[in-house]
Design a protein around this motif. Sequence first.
Motif, PDB file in Angstrom:
ATOM      1  N   THR A 144    -102.156  46.390 -31.989  1.00 30.86           N
ATOM      2  CA  THR A 144    -102.964  46.745 -30.822  1.00 30.86           C
ATOM      3  C   THR A 144    -103.806  47.956 -31.191  1.00 30.86           C
ATOM      4  O   THR A 144    -103.503  48.641 -32.170  1.00 30.86           O
ATOM      5  CB  THR A 144    -102.078  47.034 -29.585  1.00 30.86           C
ATOM      6  OG1 THR A 144    -102.904  47.178 -28.443  1.00 30.86           O
ATOM      7  CG2 THR A 144    -101.213  48.258 -29.771  1.00 30.86           C
ATOM      8  N   THR A 145    -104.831  48.211 -30.419  1.00 31.42           N
ATOM      9  CA  THR A 145    -105.674  49.364 -30.705  1.00 31.42           C
ATOM     10  C   THR A 145    -104.966  50.655 -30.281  1.00 31.42           C
ATOM     11  O   THR A 145    -104.086  50.622 -29.409  1.00 31.42           O
ATOM     12  CB  THR A 145    -107.016  49.254 -29.954  1.00 31.42           C
ATOM     13  OG1 THR A 145    -106.753  49.328 -28.549  1.00 31.42           O
ATOM     14  CG2 THR A 145    -107.756  47.981 -30.309  1.00 31.42           C
TER      15      THR A 145
ATOM     16  N   LYS B 218    -104.270  49.081 -35.742  1.00 37.95           N
ATOM     17  CA  LYS B 218    -104.126  47.723 -35.214  1.00 37.95           C
ATOM     18  C   LYS B 218    -103.319  46.842 -36.167  1.00 37.95           C
ATOM     19  O   LYS B 218    -102.498  46.038 -35.731  1.00 37.95           O
ATOM     20  CB  LYS B 218    -105.500  47.112 -34.964  1.00 37.95           C
ATOM     21  CG  LYS B 218    -105.450  45.846 -34.147  1.00 37.95           C
ATOM     22  CD  LYS B 218    -106.841  45.415 -33.735  1.00 37.95           C
ATOM     23  CE  LYS B 218    -106.750  44.198 -32.841  1.00 37.95           C
ATOM     24  NZ  LYS B 218    -108.072  43.783 -32.376  1.00 37.95           N
TER      25      LYS B 218
END
Length: 155
Positions: free
Chosen positions: A143-144, A138
């Motif tokens: 973002t994951t 992340k």
Amino acid sequence: MAHTSMVQRVVGGLSPAGAHASRNALLELAKGLVLDHFDDREPTFTPALAQAAKDLADAGLTDAALSPAAVAAHLHVSVRTLQRAFASLDESFSSYIRRRRLEEAAAALTAPGSPLSVSEAAARWHFTDSSHFIRAFKKHYRTTPAHYAHARRPA
């Protein structure tokens, strides 16, 4: 002379970049003998050493034993010399390894037909655990890993 003998013994097992770095190191040692000093910051030595270290790291990203100390030992230099070779670059050698592992994990997570889960990616690229991997991912991609894979995987 000891360095020359050691290079002669191991040159067959070195990558092209490693052999080039060893050649440059030998030239620097010879120059140091003639000039009565040694400069490990020689412009031709550090880029070759950094590239040899990158080549070794890229070849062993899924190896649990990959570390700055292991790569330095393989290149027959000290960890400090390896750190100095990366000092002029934008990232440390440890950061380079982490970034490349994240890039390879991202590619694997988005590969067509990839059944790889986030926890499997974390394990394959030797992150401590899934939550550590997710935090690092992340931070790098903003973002994951799951969202990244979902957004980029072909339908």
